[in-house]
Design a protein around this motif. Structure first.
Motif, PDB file in Angstrom:
ATOM      1  N   VAL A  10     -70.643 -15.428  56.076  1.00 46.56           N
ATOM      2  CA  VAL A  10     -70.172 -14.449  55.542  1.00 46.56           C
ATOM      3  C   VAL A  10     -70.492 -14.705  53.856  1.00 46.56           C
ATOM      4  O   VAL A  10     -70.628 -13.567  53.080  1.00 46.56           O
ATOM      5  N   SER A  11     -70.185 -15.757  53.595  1.00 49.14           N
ATOM      6  CA  SER A  11     -70.653 -16.145  52.097  1.00 49.14           C
ATOM      7  C   SER A  11     -72.047 -15.898  51.728  1.00 49.14           C
ATOM      8  O   SER A  11     -72.157 -15.384  50.729  1.00 49.14           O
ATOM      9  N   LEU A  12     -72.926 -16.042  52.559  1.00 51.40           N
ATOM     10  CA  LEU A  12     -74.339 -15.706  52.392  1.00 51.40           C
ATOM     11  C   LEU A  12     -74.479 -14.078  52.214  1.00 51.40           C
ATOM     12  O   LEU A  12     -75.160 -13.730  51.326  1.00 51.40           O
ATOM     13  N   LEU A  13     -73.952 -13.569  53.026  1.00 47.47           N
ATOM     14  CA  LEU A  13     -73.849 -11.961  53.295  1.00 47.47           C
ATOM     15  C   LEU A  13     -73.504 -11.353  51.891  1.00 47.47           C
ATOM     16  O   LEU A  13     -74.124 -10.406  51.463  1.00 47.47           O
ATOM     17  N   PHE A  14     -72.258 -12.207  51.533  1.00 48.73           N
ATOM     18  CA  PHE A  14     -71.760 -11.643  50.051  1.00 48.73           C
ATOM     19  C   PHE A  14     -72.684 -11.853  48.879  1.00 48.73           C
ATOM     20  O   PHE A  14     -72.848 -10.954  48.217  1.00 48.73           O
TER      21      PHE A  14
END
Length: 412
Positions: A28-32
């Motif tokens: 999710v952090s990478l997607l953000f």
């Protein structure tokens, strides 16, 4: 769409798999990171790859504040009959530049009635200004992204393991992304409010008082969380906690007293001029009706006019939620959510419903309120609200990448 979503919710295996994906912190952090980098890319490429393009300097105000307008900045000229007033990001920039130089000489051209109280965001950015004008610009980026991501971690920490996936909906909020694209204060206010609530739950009350006070000084919408929270502690007879919640008003109160000495005409009641109950919605429906009967089939124009319609549906969906679930659970968040929707219904046309950017910002704080509410009340049927939020995110990205065209501008 909603029939598909309902079937998806009933498929327990598929639902469990998606919850697992949405609860993956690294993914999710990478997607953000990808989402926000892509969004800035879409804006910068239209304006000579200049980070200043997200500040939205307007020619009228840049000329009145020449000494603090950075060389090479993108300055918008506006359309015919418009002086190029830009958007709200510029006032926070100029406000912060004033504070960076330890000055209280108000920037030229900006009224004080509702701008001056919102010192929180420019105050936090001001230390970056010691590195120069572009230091202020990059400070606005860093503050928006940094506080928002920290608040995501705070929400994730407060949620039980089965509910951690809800924090992803917060991080991928289309409203927080819209606030970032304009570098305005909404996401910073929301992030500070969430961090303050985390400190409150963890019984770090001094941190809560400071963070909550800064959140209110950033934008008054923060009260939508702290006012119901204070009422709840009173009802539960936790008077010590009530006093700590009330202490969040110390910083805003002190700043308001100071403003009265500098700007005698200033009054908190001036914010009331922005509201016209149902006037904004009626004005928007009139605009849509006019577009439909005019016979104008300009696709871009129709897309722009109908871009606000999902927000109308979101408002109705949120209203439906107010009457569902267990009335004894999550009362503070139900009340805060209801107050937020009430202000959206009351928002005027010219200053809110006339533009997607203005009215969408009114929904920004609804997502953390809904997440905390769901944490308390598992019976809340929030699927439609989240589905609409996802549709709005996709629509916003399409608009950003393919629909929005470069505006008339110059390089300062």
């Amino acid at each position: 769409m909603f029939r598909f979503f309902s079937k998806f919710l009933q498929n327990e295996k598929l639902k469990a798999e998606w919850i697992g994906v949405l609860g993956n912190l690294k993914l999710v952090s990478l997607l953000f990171l990808i989402l926000y980098s892509f969004s800035s890319f879409c804006v910068w490429k239209k304006y000579s790859w200049s980070p200043s393009s997200q500040i939205n300097f307007g020619k009228e105000f840049a000329e009145q504040n020449k000494e603090q307008t950075p060389p090479g900045a993108i300055v918008f000229l506006g359309e015919e009959g418009n002086l190029g007033a830009g958007y709200d990001g510029q006032i926070f920039y100029y406000y912060s530049r004033m504070l960076s130089s330890f000055s209280l000489n108000w920037p030229n051209g900006f009224e004080t009635s509702f701008r001056a109280p919102r010192i929180g965001y420019p105050l936090l950015v001001s230390p970056f200004g010691w590195l120069g004008m572009y230091g202020t610009i990059f400070g606005m980026y860093i503050l928006n992204l940094g506080i928002f991501y920290l608040s995501y971690l705070a929400i994730r920490d407060l949620l039980p393991d089965p509910k951690k996936y809800l924090s992803t909906f917060y991080l991928l909020s289309p409203f927080a992304l819209g606030s970032y694209i304009l570098l305005v204060s909404d996401t910073v206010m929301m992030g500070l409010s969430v961090l303050a609530y985390w400190a409150f739950i963890r019984k770090r009350f001094i941190s809560f008082s400071l963070l909550a006070g800064l959140a209110i000084l950033t934008k008054e919408q923060a009260i939508f969380l702290f006012f119901p929270l204070g009422l709840t502690t009173l009802f539960q007879k936790e008077f010590k906690k009530s006093i700590w919640v009330a202490s969040s008003l110390i910083l805003p109160g002190a700043w308001s007293l100071y403003l009265r000495t500098q700007f005698p005409e200033w009054t908190p009641g001036s914010l009331g001029h922005f509201f016209d109950p149902f006037g904004g919605l009626l004005g928007y429906f009139g605009e849509v009706q006019q577009a439909l009967v005019s016979g104008d089939r300009n696709l871009i124009l129709l897309i722009k006019k109908f871009s606000r319609f999902p927000l109308v549906l979101l408002l109705l969906s949120g209203t439906y939620l107010l009457f569902k679930g267990d009335g004894k659970k999550g009362l503070a968040f139900r009340l805060g959510f209801g107050i937020l929707l009430l202000t959206t219904y009351a928002g005027g046309y010219v200053l809110y419903w006339a533009t997607y950017e203005n009215v969408s910002r009114m929904f920004t704080f609804s997502l953390p309120l809904l997440i905390f509410w769901e944490k308390e009340d598992e019976s809340l049927p929030s699927g439609t609200y989240w589905a609409l939020t996802g549709i709005i995110l996709i629509s916003f990205l399409i608009k950003l990448a393919f629909v929005s065209k470069p505006l008339r501008h110059l390089v300062w």
